[in-house]
Design an enzyme around this catalytic site. Structure first.
Site, PDB file in Angstrom:
ATOM      1  N   HIS A  37       0.841  -1.207   0.000  1.00 38.97           N
ATOM      2  CA  HIS A  37       0.000   0.000   0.000  1.00 38.97           C
ATOM      3  C   HIS A  37       0.874   1.255   0.000  1.00 38.97           C
ATOM      4  CE1 HIS A  37      -2.660  -2.895   2.341  1.00 38.97           C
ATOM      5  NE2 HIS A  37      -3.431  -2.559   1.335  1.00 38.97           N
ATOM      6  N   GLN A 148      -0.754  -4.021  -8.822  1.00 40.09           N
ATOM      7  CA  GLN A 148      -0.710  -5.074  -9.855  1.00 40.09           C
ATOM      8  C   GLN A 148      -0.938  -6.455  -9.248  1.00 40.09           C
ATOM      9  OE1 GLN A 148      -0.717  -5.056 -13.110  1.00 40.09           O
ATOM     10  NE2 GLN A 148      -0.401  -7.273 -13.320  1.00 40.09           N
TER      11      GLN A 148
END
Ligand code: PAF
Length: 281
Positions: A37, A148
């Site tokens: 994150h 991703q």
């Protein structure tokens, strides 16, 4: 950093930033932040004036037997980590405010949500696209970033934004990995020592697939069989799926061609882990 819990307050802050001509960058999260994150926060920071990070464990994207109640949480730590990155706003809405009863409306990218992870998690991506639409309407970002590692999610959000003419740029940030290759995930804390060791096979199997493609292998079945063999050699691994698809429409490919996504999901004890790699043929 300002912590905003009220939806109307967030809307009004975002309107003010927009009136001032500020570019709002957004990272939606379910909290229990990790390096994956934080790398997205750093990435969006480079491309915007104001960074908003939401922390909201979204009930709509959990199945009845999934870990909504136990989903790991540590808001104080999350806020400290975001402050260290000079995040402007942490938006932490309440579940009842996000979905006041009776709540009727959902957003779904029908075709792309029923393959790969969507096969075993019906309704999951509908929950993701619904909450992201709500968060986009509240935070009003110019740009939003997705990891991703959740490749299917990123493809679906990109398609939703295009199909619904949302004026938001969607970018993806690379998967962050531990030193031994395991993709960083909030759910890694569920792994016991043996499962944690075994779980590195996921990345090794993806790298093996990549090297097979690079050596000229174009038969999807052969690549999947080799990955399956590697993963199933680990006692604690319970493979859910391996798929090889094109990166835009997520159609399963028998003969590999163009830019391909090799994706998998595998259970180790209580943890369901996903990972993927993109390879150009
Ligand atoms: O990737 C996640 O953490 C979630 O799916 C998201 C995008 C925050 C929506 O709840």
């Amino acid at each position: 950093m300002k912590v905003v819990r009220d939806i109307e307050e967030m809307v009004s802050i975002s309107n003010s930033f927009r009136e001032e001509g500020k570019r709002i960058g957004f990272v939606p999260t379910m909290g229990y932040l990790h390096e994956g994150h934080l790398s997205l926060v750093r990435l969006v920071k480079e491309k915007s004036d104001i960074v908003v990070v939401s922390i909201f464990v979204n009930l709509l994207q959990f199945g009845p037997k999934e870990d909504f109640k136990e989903y790991p949480k540590d808001l104080d730590r999350d806020i400290k980590l975001l402050e260290e990155l000079n995040t402007d706003i942490a938006f932490v809405p309440d579940g009842q405010d996000m979905y006041p009863e009776p709540y009727f409306t959902n957003v779904e990218v029908t075709e792309l949500g029923n393959v790969l992870c969507g096969r075993k998690r019906p309704g999951f991506f509908k929950g993701v696209t619904t909450v992201c639409t709500k968060l986009f309407n509240i935070v009003k970002p110019h740009i939003a970033v997705f990891g991703q590692k959740d490749a299917q999610q990123a493809v679906i959000i990109t398609k939703m934004v295009k199909d619904l003419n949302m004026d938001i740029e969607i970018i993806t940030g690379p998967t962050v990995r531990e030193e031994d290759g395991l993709a960083v995930s909030s759910r890694n804390i569920y792994l016991c020592e043996e499962e944690r060791k075994d779980a590195t096979v996921l990345y090794h199997s993806l790298k093996r697939a990549e090297s097979m493609v690079k050596a000229g292998e174009r038969d999807g079945k052969k690549i999947k069989a080799e990955m399956q063999r590697m993963i199933e050699s680990k006692d604690s691994a319970k493979l859910e799926y391996i798929s090889i698809v094109d990166t835009k429409e997520l159609n399963e490919l028998e003969t590999l061609k163009g830019e391909i996504l090799i994706a998998l999901a595998c259970h180790f004890g209580k943890a369901r882990l996903i990972d993927n790699i993109v390879v150009a043929c």
